[in-house]
Motif scaffolding. Sequence first.
Motif, short mmCIF file in Angstrom:
data_model
loop_
_atom_site.label_atom_id
_atom_site.label_comp_id
_atom_site.label_asym_id
_atom_site.label_seq_id
_atom_site.Cartn_x
_atom_site.Cartn_y
_atom_site.Cartn_z
N THR A 268 68.26 32.82 25.55
CA THR A 268 70.02 32.60 26.04
C THR A 268 70.66 30.93 26.37
OG1 THR A 268 70.61 32.41 29.12
CG2 THR A 268 67.76 31.76 28.32
N GLU A 269 71.75 31.25 26.98
CA GLU A 269 72.50 30.21 27.17
C GLU A 269 71.71 29.14 27.73
OE1 GLU A 269 76.66 30.29 26.79
OE2 GLU A 269 77.60 31.93 25.41
N TYR B 49 67.90 24.09 19.75
CA TYR B 49 68.90 25.13 20.77
C TYR B 49 69.78 24.61 19.13
CZ TYR B 49 67.20 24.60 25.16
OH TYR B 49 66.40 24.74 26.18
N THR C 295 76.79 27.10 20.60
CA THR C 295 77.71 28.32 20.85
C THR C 295 79.25 27.30 20.60
OG1 THR C 295 78.21 27.03 23.05
CG2 THR C 295 76.04 28.97 22.89
N SER D 191 80.78 25.59 22.90
CA SER D 191 80.44 24.24 22.90
C SER D 191 81.31 23.87 21.93
CB SER D 191 78.73 24.16 23.50
OG SER D 191 78.24 24.15 22.50
#
Length: 366
Positions: free
Chosen positions: A137-138, A203, A206, A209
Motif C-alpha cells: 500500500t502507499e 519503498y 509513486t 511523489s
Amino acid sequence: MSSSPQGWPAPQPPQPHPPVPPAYGAPQPPATTNGLAVASLVTGIVCLVPPLGLVLGALALPAIRRKGQRGKGLAVAGMALSLVSTLLVAAGFATGAFSELADGARKVKDEVASTDSAFSLRTGDCFDQPGGATAETEVMTVKDVDCAKPHDAEVTGAFQLTGDAYPGVPAIEKQAEERCLTIGERYSLDHWAVPENAVTFYYHPTEDSWKLQKDRTVTCAYAAEKGKLTGSLRADATTLDAHQLAYLTAVNAVEAVLLKEPEADPDADFDANTAWAGSVAKALDGAAGRLKGHTFPGASAAPVADVVTSLEKARGHWRKAADAVDADAFWTHYEPGYDALPLDLGKDARAALKLSTKAPEPEPAG
C-alpha cells in the motif's frame, strides 16, 4: 508701606475663598469593585491553583466591608468554585485518576514523537508500518521503533533512481529487487543471523511523489513476512570487529558465486556450467588465501584453519569440473565439490568468533 512706581497704594494679596459645599442632592462618586474579589472569581473558574481562589476571596471580604466596595458576590462565588476545584483535585490524587491521565498524556506524546515520515527513514532505523510490512500500500508515515523491541522492518540502505520521466512501477520493482537484495547482504554480512521470516522489502516513489516531491529514493529493508523481527540485523563494518569482518568477507564471496549456478544442467548447457564451476574454483581459492592471510586470535585460529582445508579440498573438485570434457565428467566432480562445502561449514569458527552458529536449513527437495 511700599508703593508702586505710580504712587498708588500697593495691591493687597488675594484672600482665599471658603470651600463651596456640594449642592443638595449632587451624586456621590461610585463605589469601586474590589480587585481581590475579581481575582478570586477568575482563579476559581480557571482552576489553575484551586486553593488560591479561597485565599483571595477570604482577603477580599473584609476589605469590601472596610472600604465600602463592591464585589462580595464575586468573592463568594470565587471561593465556592475554588472549594469545589480543591475537592476534585484531592479526589483525583486519592483515586489515582490524575496519574492515569498523566500516563495517557505521556503515551500520546510518545506516539506522536515516534511517528515519522516514510521519506525520512535512514539506514539502521527499525519501524512499524500501518497494516504490517507485507501490506502492499502507499505509505506516508511509519512508527519509529527501538530495534531491541519487536518491529515490522529494519532499513538496510537506499539508492537513487535516475531520469526525468517516471520509469513505471514494473521497471522500478525489477531494479529494487536486485539492488535491495545486494544492499541487504552487505548490511548483514552474518547471513546466518538473518531469521527465516525476514524478507527483502522496499519503498519506491509513486508517480505523484516523483512529480510533486521530486522523490527518487528507493528505501530497502528487511521485513517480517510473518510475526515480528526483534533485535537489529546489522552486521557490517560499523558493528563487527576486524576478525569477524575478515572471516565473513572471505566465506560470503564463495556463497555469492554458488548462488549463481545456471538454471540449466550441464546436459542442456555445458558451457555455462563449466564457466560457473571455474568461477566457484576461483572464489574458493580467493577465500582460502584471505583467511590464511589474516591472523585470527586465540581459540579461533584452529577452526578457521579447518575451514581453509575444506575450501582447498573443494577447490580441487570444482577446478576439475570446470575442466571437464563432457557432462558426465562434470557430474563426477560436481557432487564431491558440494560435499566439501556442507551448510554448517565453519560452525566452530563462527562460535569462536562470536558470530551466529545457526546454520541455514537445506532447501526442501523438489
